[in-house]
Design an enzyme around this catalytic site. Structure first.
Site, PDB file in Angstrom:
ATOM      1  N   GLY A  83      -7.561  -9.736   4.534  1.00 25.63           N
ATOM      2  CA  GLY A  83      -6.113  -9.822   4.400  1.00 25.63           C
ATOM      3  C   GLY A  83      -5.440  -9.455   5.708  1.00 25.63           C
ATOM      4  O   GLY A  83      -6.098  -9.209   6.727  1.00 25.63           O
ATOM      5  N   CYS A 140       0.823  -1.211   0.000  1.00 24.21           N
ATOM      6  CA  CYS A 140       0.000   0.000   0.000  1.00 24.21           C
ATOM      7  C   CYS A 140       0.857   1.261   0.000  1.00 24.21           C
ATOM      8  O   CYS A 140       0.377   2.331  -0.384  1.00 24.21           O
ATOM      9  CB  CYS A 140      -0.950   0.012   1.194  1.00 24.21           C
ATOM     10  SG  CYS A 140      -0.133   0.004   2.798  1.00 24.21           S
ATOM     11  N   ASN A 141       2.117   1.151   0.402  1.00 18.44           N
ATOM     12  CA  ASN A 141       2.973   2.334   0.500  1.00 18.44           C
ATOM     13  C   ASN A 141       4.113   2.389  -0.503  1.00 18.44           C
ATOM     14  O   ASN A 141       4.788   3.402  -0.598  1.00 18.44           O
ATOM     15  CB  ASN A 141       3.573   2.433   1.910  1.00 18.44           C
ATOM     16  CG  ASN A 141       2.541   2.790   2.940  1.00 18.44           C
ATOM     17  OD1 ASN A 141       1.702   3.644   2.701  1.00 18.44           O
ATOM     18  ND2 ASN A 141       2.571   2.125   4.077  1.00 18.44           N
ATOM     19  N   GLU A 200       7.108  -0.842  11.928  1.00 15.91           N
ATOM     20  CA  GLU A 200       6.055  -1.843  11.661  1.00 15.91           C
ATOM     21  C   GLU A 200       6.704  -3.109  11.103  1.00 15.91           C
ATOM     22  O   GLU A 200       7.737  -3.063  10.453  1.00 15.91           O
ATOM     23  CB  GLU A 200       5.003  -1.268  10.712  1.00 15.91           C
ATOM     24  CG  GLU A 200       5.535  -0.767   9.363  1.00 15.91           C
ATOM     25  CD  GLU A 200       5.524  -1.837   8.297  1.00 15.91           C
ATOM     26  OE1 GLU A 200       4.967  -2.918   8.551  1.00 15.91           O
ATOM     27  OE2 GLU A 200       6.083  -1.597   7.223  1.00 15.91           O
ATOM     28  N   GLN A 235       5.100  -5.547   9.191  1.00 19.19           N
ATOM     29  CA  GLN A 235       4.467  -6.145   8.011  1.00 19.19           C
ATOM     30  C   GLN A 235       5.409  -6.241   6.822  1.00 19.19           C
ATOM     31  O   GLN A 235       5.356  -7.187   6.050  1.00 19.19           O
ATOM     32  CB  GLN A 235       3.245  -5.315   7.595  1.00 19.19           C
ATOM     33  CG  GLN A 235       1.933  -5.787   8.185  1.00 19.19           C
ATOM     34  CD  GLN A 235       0.777  -4.996   7.597  1.00 19.19           C
ATOM     35  OE1 GLN A 235       0.639  -3.802   7.842  1.00 19.19           O
ATOM     36  NE2 GLN A 235      -0.039  -5.653   6.815  1.00 19.19           N
ATOM     37  N   SER A 283      -6.606  -6.091   7.246  1.00 18.22           N
ATOM     38  CA  SER A 283      -7.939  -6.171   7.846  1.00 18.22           C
ATOM     39  C   SER A 283      -7.898  -6.924   9.168  1.00 18.22           C
ATOM     40  O   SER A 283      -8.554  -6.532  10.143  1.00 18.22           O
ATOM     41  CB  SER A 283      -8.912  -6.853   6.882  1.00 18.22           C
ATOM     42  OG  SER A 283      -9.101  -6.084   5.719  1.00 18.22           O
ATOM     43  N   SER A 311       9.650   2.667   6.059  1.00 11.96           N
ATOM     44  CA  SER A 311       8.194   2.529   6.033  1.00 11.96           C
ATOM     45  C   SER A 311       7.507   3.831   6.416  1.00 11.96           C
ATOM     46  O   SER A 311       8.088   4.682   7.099  1.00 11.96           O
ATOM     47  CB  SER A 311       7.746   1.428   6.999  1.00 11.96           C
ATOM     48  OG  SER A 311       8.236   0.173   6.601  1.00 11.96           O
ATOM     49  N   GLN A 314       5.965  -8.987   3.753  1.00  9.89           N
ATOM     50  CA  GLN A 314       5.617  -8.658   2.372  1.00  9.89           C
ATOM     51  C   GLN A 314       6.802  -8.895   1.442  1.00  9.89           C
ATOM     52  O   GLN A 314       6.636  -9.380   0.314  1.00  9.89           O
ATOM     53  CB  GLN A 314       5.141  -7.203   2.303  1.00  9.89           C
ATOM     54  CG  GLN A 314       3.797  -6.984   2.977  1.00  9.89           C
ATOM     55  CD  GLN A 314       3.501  -5.516   3.236  1.00  9.89           C
ATOM     56  OE1 GLN A 314       4.408  -4.694   3.398  1.00  9.89           O
ATOM     57  NE2 GLN A 314       2.222  -5.169   3.286  1.00  9.89           N
TER      58      GLN A 314
END
EC number: 1.2.1.70
Length: 436
Positions: A192, A51-52, A115, A117, A195, A110, A121
């Site tokens: 996902g 998303c980033n 974070e 995640q 969420s 990030s 990823q």
């Protein structure tokens, strides 16, 4: 061989442009990577799309020509002019590329520093490329080292302690606006990782959740973990639900919007929708009673997170700098070790040949063969000891390539004979011994 990374992130590219550049780990990613590695200037490729950020992690023969080809293909894919893509991109080569990769994997680059995640990823992107045959030795080495670097950053600093994520930042923003969320109800669309994190943060504050997902069975299995605080609905009810509740969080990973303006009914109460997906899940529109927050709108919370973690980030950058240096030392040692082995094999072969000749001509009794072999073996080990040590020392210096090539020429060592593929990611198996 060179390392090349082309990066589009929250730092240099707005969300609307990132949407057009976004990929998923599916047919489009596979097709794009296949085109890249088919180019004569590109050896291997990994495509990271979150998303980033959208990043292309490449092993190339010529960085400039490889980068130019990437821009052409990316322009065709995104319908964004090549010139604009070139202006926006952050481009990193060789040491800069490795340092950037380690920063990304360690979450220092990030939107939300610390974070966790992003490491997952990156692992998914690496696995996708590796399984598809788009990356092999060169990028595998870099990726495994990146994961070890990220682990060291997590273990040696507190940068990931009480981590803020995009999911937690969105829930925090909702709490700032609405106050106590206990007893309220929020809609969460998709199941996902983003969420799931959002649901965990909401329920921790006592907020009930209506989870909307296409796969109801999977959603219901997940909902059981929350003791009745999470109920499940299918997508057909989404239009009805979003008009009856004031909070909505969406992160589906769909390539198109799933919530459009024509689904909205006029209501007197104010609604707050958080779109955590790129491409965005919610169609952009103006409304007096609905406020839509995209990923980039969470900057205030992110900045607060940055200031709190600034000291830890300094320590983390020191670790990353050390790992970057270690990575290149390790790579250079890989190119030297097979040469040293080849030199020793040549000496051994010459010695055994002379022993065999001496026995056949009667100069040496057969029963003395093993003893003489041992003496000669010790002799050439002693003779090669200093050159071996010196070669390893030189391998850490900038001029190592020239010296190594000269040694290979002097000893007649062919590149194919070194079998460098055997040295794929030895750091994985030897680093623990070195660290202990």
């Amino acid at each position: 061989m060179h390392y090349l990374i082309v990066s589009y992130s929250h730092k240099n590219t707005d969300i609307a442009t990132r949407e057009r550049l976004a990929f998923d780990n599916g047919v489009r990613s596979e097709s794009f990577l296949r085109e890249l590695v088919a180019n004569k200037f590109i050896n291997e490729g990994i495509l990271l799309s979150t998303c980033n950020r959208v990043e292309f992690i490449l092993s190339v023969k010529e960085a400039h020509k490889a980068g130019d080809f990437l821009m052409e293909k990316l322009s065709e894919y995104s319908k964004i002019p090549k010139e604009e893509l070139s202006e926006r991109a952050d481009v990193y080569e060789d040491t800069g590329a490795i340092h950037h990769l380690f920063c990304v994997c360690s979450s220092l680059d990030s939107l939300v520093v610390g974070e966790t995640q992003i490491a997952g990823q990156l692992k998914s992107a690496f696995k996708f490329a590796y399984d598809g045959g788009f990356c092999s030795q060169k990028l595998s080495r870099a990726m495994h080292f990146a994961f070890k670097c990220a682990a060291s950053v997590r273990n040696c600093t507190e940068i990931s302690k009480n981590p803020v994520s995009v999911a937690s930042a969105s829930v925090s923003k909702a709490k700032d606006i609405l106050g106590d969320l206990g007893g309220d109800t929020a809609i969460v669309v998709g199941l996902g990782e983003m969420s799931q994190l959002t649901i965990k943060h909401l329920t921790a504050l006592g907020c009930n959740v209506i989870l909307v997902n296409r796969d109801k069975a999977k959603a219901e299995a997940f909902a059981k973990e929350f003791g009745g605080m999470v109920s499940v609905e299918g997508f057909p009810r989404l239009g009805e639900l979003l008009n009856h509740h004031k909070m909505l969080f969406s992160a589906t990973g769909a390539p198109h919007t799933v919530i459009s303006k024509d689904m909205v009914e006029p209501k007197s109460f104010r609604r707050y929708w958080f779109d955590l997906a790129v491409p965005r899940d919610i169609e952009a529109f103006e409304s007096e009673t609905i406020r839509i927050f995209a990923v980039d709108d969470l900057q205030e919370i992110v900045n607060k997170n940055l200031s709190l973690r600034e000291e830890q980030a300094k320590r983390a950058y020191g670790i990353i700098g050390r790992f970057t240096q270690e990575f290149y030392k390790w790579l250079q040692s890989l190119s030297v070790d097979p040469i040293i082995k080849a030199m020793r094999e040549q000496a051994k072969e010459a010695a055994l040949k002379e022993i065999t000749k001496a026995i056949s001509k009667g100069y040496l009794p057969k029963e003395c063969e093993k003893s003489v072999e041992k003496i000669i073996h010790n002799s050439f080990n002693t003779f090669l000891h200093h050159p071996t040590i010196k070669l390893k020392e030189i391998s850490e210096e900038p001029q190592s390539d020239t010296v190594v090539e000269a040694v290979k020429l002097l000893f007649g060592i062919q590149e194919d004979g070194l079998m460098l593929d055997r040295y794929k990611c030895e750091y994985d198996t030897t680093s623990k011994e070195r660290e202990e």
